[in-house]
Enzyme design. Structure first.
Site, PDB file in Angstrom:
ATOM      1  N   HIS A 172      21.273   6.217  67.518  1.00  0.00           N
ATOM      2  CA  HIS A 172      21.081   5.135  67.899  1.00  0.00           C
ATOM      3  C   HIS A 172      21.464   4.515  67.015  1.00  0.00           C
ATOM      4  O   HIS A 172      21.254   3.252  67.092  1.00  0.00           O
ATOM      5  CB  HIS A 172      20.737   4.793  69.132  1.00  0.00           C
ATOM      6  CG  HIS A 172      21.597   5.622  70.630  1.00  0.00           C
ATOM      7  ND1 HIS A 172      20.139   5.496  71.399  1.00  0.00           N
ATOM      8  CD2 HIS A 172      22.557   6.268  70.634  1.00  0.00           C
ATOM      9  CE1 HIS A 172      20.673   6.708  72.142  1.00  0.00           C
ATOM     10  NE2 HIS A 172      22.102   7.139  72.023  1.00  0.00           N
TER      11      HIS A 172
HETATM   12  C1  LIG Z   1      24.986  12.710  68.521  1.00  0.00           C
HETATM   13  C2  LIG Z   1      25.254  11.259  68.722  1.00  0.00           C
HETATM   14  C3  LIG Z   1      25.410  11.052  70.034  1.00  0.00           C
HETATM   15  C4  LIG Z   1      25.590   9.584  70.903  1.00  0.00           C
HETATM   16  N1  LIG Z   1      24.761  10.170  72.100  1.00  0.00           N
HETATM   17  C5  LIG Z   1      25.208   8.958  73.330  1.00  0.00           C
HETATM   18  C6  LIG Z   1      25.016   8.960  74.366  1.00  0.00           C
HETATM   19  O1  LIG Z   1      25.177  10.197  74.333  1.00  0.00           O
HETATM   20  N2  LIG Z   1      25.323   7.481  74.927  1.00  0.00           N
HETATM   21  C7  LIG Z   1      25.858   6.430  74.136  1.00  0.00           C
HETATM   22  O2  LIG Z   1      25.954   5.172  74.553  1.00  0.00           O
HETATM   23  N3  LIG Z   1      25.974   6.274  72.582  1.00  0.00           N
HETATM   24  C8  LIG Z   1      24.929   8.169  71.930  1.00  0.00           C
HETATM   25  N4  LIG Z   1      25.410   7.133  71.140  1.00  0.00           N
HETATM   26  C9  LIG Z   1      25.302   6.605  70.284  1.00  0.00           C
HETATM   27  C10 LIG Z   1      26.573   6.054  70.160  1.00  0.00           C
HETATM   28  O3  LIG Z   1      27.854   7.321  70.225  1.00  0.00           O
HETATM   29  C11 LIG Z   1      27.622   4.958  69.193  1.00  0.00           C
HETATM   30  O4  LIG Z   1      26.016   3.281  68.981  1.00  0.00           O
HETATM   31  C12 LIG Z   1      28.630   4.252  68.990  1.00  0.00           C
HETATM   32  O5  LIG Z   1      29.708   4.861  68.897  1.00  0.00           O
HETATM   33  C13 LIG Z   1      29.078   3.394  67.697  1.00  0.00           C
HETATM   34  O6  LIG Z   1      30.325   2.547  67.023  1.00  0.00           O
HETATM   35  P1  LIG Z   1      30.273   1.718  66.107  1.00  0.00           P
HETATM   36  O7  LIG Z   1      31.949   1.207  67.024  1.00  0.00           O
HETATM   37  O8  LIG Z   1      29.218   0.929  65.943  1.00  0.00           O
HETATM   38  O9  LIG Z   1      31.335   2.792  64.842  1.00  0.00           O
HETATM   39  P2  LIG Z   1      31.415   4.226  65.086  1.00  0.00           P
HETATM   40  O10 LIG Z   1      31.991   4.509  66.346  1.00  0.00           O
HETATM   41  O11 LIG Z   1      30.349   5.711  64.347  1.00  0.00           O
HETATM   42  O12 LIG Z   1      32.601   3.740  64.526  1.00  0.00           O
HETATM   43  C14 LIG Z   1      32.313   3.931  63.330  1.00  0.00           C
HETATM   44  C15 LIG Z   1      34.372   4.288  62.552  1.00  0.00           C
HETATM   45  O13 LIG Z   1      34.167   3.903  61.417  1.00  0.00           O
HETATM   46  C16 LIG Z   1      34.644   4.612  60.616  1.00  0.00           C
HETATM   47  N5  LIG Z   1      34.612   4.560  58.870  1.00  0.00           N
HETATM   48  C17 LIG Z   1      33.449   4.107  58.530  1.00  0.00           C
HETATM   49  N6  LIG Z   1      33.332   4.161  56.688  1.00  0.00           N
HETATM   50  C18 LIG Z   1      34.714   4.201  56.800  1.00  0.00           C
HETATM   51  C19 LIG Z   1      35.290   4.040  56.009  1.00  0.00           C
HETATM   52  N7  LIG Z   1      35.072   3.573  54.163  1.00  0.00           N
HETATM   53  N8  LIG Z   1      36.776   3.354  55.983  1.00  0.00           N
HETATM   54  C20 LIG Z   1      37.294   3.985  56.561  1.00  0.00           C
HETATM   55  N9  LIG Z   1      36.966   4.132  58.107  1.00  0.00           N
HETATM   56  C21 LIG Z   1      35.390   3.988  58.163  1.00  0.00           C
HETATM   57  C22 LIG Z   1      33.800   5.949  60.704  1.00  0.00           C
HETATM   58  O14 LIG Z   1      34.469   7.596  60.662  1.00  0.00           O
HETATM   59  C23 LIG Z   1      33.887   6.064  62.490  1.00  0.00           C
HETATM   60  O15 LIG Z   1      35.423   6.316  63.269  1.00  0.00           O
HETATM   61  C24 LIG Z   1      25.505   8.637  70.199  1.00  0.00           C
HETATM   62  C25 LIG Z   1      25.816   9.206  68.759  1.00  0.00           C
HETATM   63  C26 LIG Z   1      25.665  10.114  68.286  1.00  0.00           C
HETATM   64  C27 LIG Z   1      26.649  10.463  66.315  1.00  0.00           C
END
Ligand SMILES: Cc1cc2nc3c(=O)[nH]c(=O)nc-3n(C[C@H](O)[C@H](O)[C@H](O)COP(=O)(O)OP(=O)(O)OC[C@H]3O[C@@H](n4cnc5c(N)ncnc54)[C@H](O)[C@@H]3O)c2cc1C
Length: 532
Positions: free
Chosen positions: A469
């Site tokens: 997280h």
């Molecule tokens: C294994 C795991 C289990 C988890 N379990 C839970 C759970 O059960 N419940 C819960 O609430 N949360 C959980 N989480 C946490 C939650 O999923 C994340 O906090 C959330 O998805 C993050 O969202 P975000 O939009 O910040 O980033 P992300 O969803 O990670 O999205 C970022 C996106 O940007 C893209 N990206 C990155 N760099 C670039 C670039 N240079 N160019 C183009 N694209 C790029 C990536 O590929 C990705 O698709 C878990 C996470 C993981 C990894």
């Protein structure tokens, strides 16, 4: 190629944001994603969660720097890749955190981020299987469901928790988080409801939204102080996409600071180290990395009905495969963390500072230690919900394809260790109450010999993992270390916002997916209001 809005990263926040912005047919939206389309035979199967530790297609598979507070261990750091981002590979638990988390953000000077302000966005995204209420929405795109639980020990865990003195809590996203109970999940009809499935699949035909998957963003370009375009590489071919109105970074807690630093925006020393010219010095970029540290008490199971790769477990798995393929039912249709709760480490703590997860299996290091999975066991996990230790993310190289350097600095603050030691004792008390006591055999870790504070601290430092997280690396605020203001605009620049886990000033007291989706939803509201 030019769009009104360019969103970089199609993860939890980015997908929600793209869906909301493109509701206005008068604007065009380009959604850039380094990974693929987020589809595949296994990605939507909830029970296949553990396989993502090994599948590069959906996972950046980072490793952290050696962490001094955890005996110098490097921590495996899965991050989702593809349309849906980390919601493609997460454990699907739907938790928002405590209302006071958001009230604290507002108290830090971030107007519009108190719980009453953000609740409408949580409700708007949600299609809760329990229907609408003051706390829940029923008509949003994201499925939040009570999923049948096929692990009998899970309900005995809840009963044991109540017997141990914790209240039963039927809704961790209601008035308060305190207590033990079943989680709700982002699962619909036995399928993972990633943000791809919730927000993007239903609108794939919208002509004003273009999804640029397999496009890795390598740099943001500026004219004067204004962000005007993004350099991309698709299958080795570089090209540039322009933004007429705004660029919004949604690349996650590691991807967003990495892209800022590659573009010359960040701490001067961190850029100079790699020979990158400073375009705009912002010392807070990449600082304030926070994650939930996680430790577990594990037991040999006296029953053989949990998840295991032992022969009996594999036979169960065969049955599970048949039940799932016959109608998406059974254990593959659910998460491996069905129940848990929120408790206070010590009596004087007001808002629960520990999160519990019960898993009907033994695992370590994201299940990568297969020998552990080959035994029958039960584990009681405890996360520290609001740790004080913070780490950082920096570039490892000016090469945009190189993984970032990640230093969690977990357990740097002695208060975090102390709270986790209390947490282990709480977990032991629950796991050894009836009716769960009838399920468990010998305590495997830390083991009955570990009783004193010093022994438990040693165990915490040797085994603590993070909960996947990460947040806070481009945090919102108004001080010198803040990166965005409370309208999510990057300080000192024009046409550039950030909307993802990185903007959280402090970590929410629970799993972070729901909060990230809310941030995407809220950002769409801010953009729309600013434009009008
Ligand atoms: C294994 C795991 C289990 C988890 N379990 C839970 C759970 O059960 N419940 C819960 O609430 N949360 C959980 N989480 C946490 C939650 O999923 C994340 O906090 C959330 O998805 C993050 O969202 P975000 O939009 O910040 O980033 P992300 O969803 O990670 O999205 C970022 C996106 O940007 C893209 N990206 C990155 N760099 C670039 C670039 N240079 N160019 C183009 N694209 C790029 C990536 O590929 C990705 O698709 C878990 C996470 C993981 C990894």
């Amino acid at each position: 190629m030019e769009f009104d809005y360019l969103i970089v990263g199609a993860g939890s926040a980015g997908a929600a944001l793209a869906s909301r912005l493109s509701q206005d047919s008068n604007v065009t939206v380009g959604l850039i994603e380094a990974g693929g389309d987020g589809r595949g035979p296994l990605v939507d199967v909830p029970g296949a969660f553990g396989l993502h530790a090994f599948i590069q297609r959906y996972n950046w598979l980072y490793m952290s720097e050696p962490c001094p507070g955890t005996a110098g261990r490097r921590h495996f750091t899965p991050r989702g890749k593809g349309v849906g981002g980390s919601s493609l590979i997460n454990a699907m638990v739907y938790v928002r955190g405590a209302p006071s988390d958001y009230d604290n953000w507002a108290a830090l000077g971030n107007r519009g981020w108190a719980y009453d302000d953000v609740l409408p966005y949580f409700r708007a995204s949600e299609a809760n299987s329990r229907g609408a209420s003051a706390y829940h929405g029923a008509t949003g795109p994201l499925a939040v469901e009570d999923v049948p639980c096929n692990y009998a020990a899970a309900d005995r865990y809840i009963a044991a928790g109540v017997a141990a003195g914790y209240p039963a809590n039927p809704d961790f996203n209601g008035a308060e988080t305190h207590g033990v109970g079943r989680y709700q999940f982002t699962i619909r009809d036995g399928r993972r409801c990633s943000t791809r499935a919730a927000f993007i699949d239903p609108i794939a035909e919208r002509s004003n939204l273009e999804i640029l998957s397999d496009c890795h963003a390598t740099r943001i370009n500026f004219t004067d102080r204004r962000a005007v375009s993004v350099d991309l590489v698709r299958k080795g071919h570089p090209f540039t996409v322009g933004a007429r109105r705004e660029i919004i970074l949604c690349s996650g807690a590691f991807g967003t600071p990495q892209l800022l630093m590659l573009s010359g925006v960040g701490p001067g020393d961190a850029l100079a180290e790699h020979g990158i010219d400073i375009f705009h010095e912002l010392p807070g970029v990449g600082r304030n990395l926070i994650d939930h540290p996680d430790v577990a008490v594990s037991y040999r199971s006296l029953r053989r009905d949990g998840f295991s790769l032992a022969p009996v477990g594999l036979l169960h798995l065969l049955g599970d495969l048949l039940r799932y393929s016959g109608g998406r039912k059974g254990r593959l249709a659910e998460s491996l963390a069905p129940v848990g709760g929120f408790i206070r480490s010590e009596a004087h703590v007001q808002v629960p500072d520990m999160q519990l997860h019960f898993t009907p299996l033994l695992y370590d290091d994201y299940g990568r230690k297969l020998a552990m999975l080959a035994r029958h066991g039960l584990s009681g996990h405890v996360y520290l919900a609001r740790p004080k230790s913070t780490g950082w993310v920096r570039l490892s190289s000016p090469d945009p394809f190189a993984p970032p350097r990640i230093q969690y600095n977990m357990l740097d603050d002695p208060d975090d260790v102390r709270a986790l030691v209390h947490g282990l004792r709480h977990v032991r008390r629950i796991m050894t109450q009836q009716p769960l006591a009838g399920d468990i055999g010998m305590e495997l870790t830390p083991g009955p010999a570990a009783q004193t504070d010093a022994e438990l601290e040693d165990f915490v430092r040797r085994t603590c993992q993070h909960a996947y997280h990460p947040v806070g690396t481009a945090r919102m605020g108004h001080d010198d270390m803040a990166v965005v203001d409370d309208r999510l605009k990057v300080h000192g620049l024009d046409g550039l916002r950030i909307a993802d886990a990185s903007i959280m000033p402090t970590i929410v007291s629970g799993n972070t997916n729901a909060a990230c989706i809310m941030i995407g939803e809220k950002c769409a509201g801010l953009v729309r209001r600013d434009t009008n």
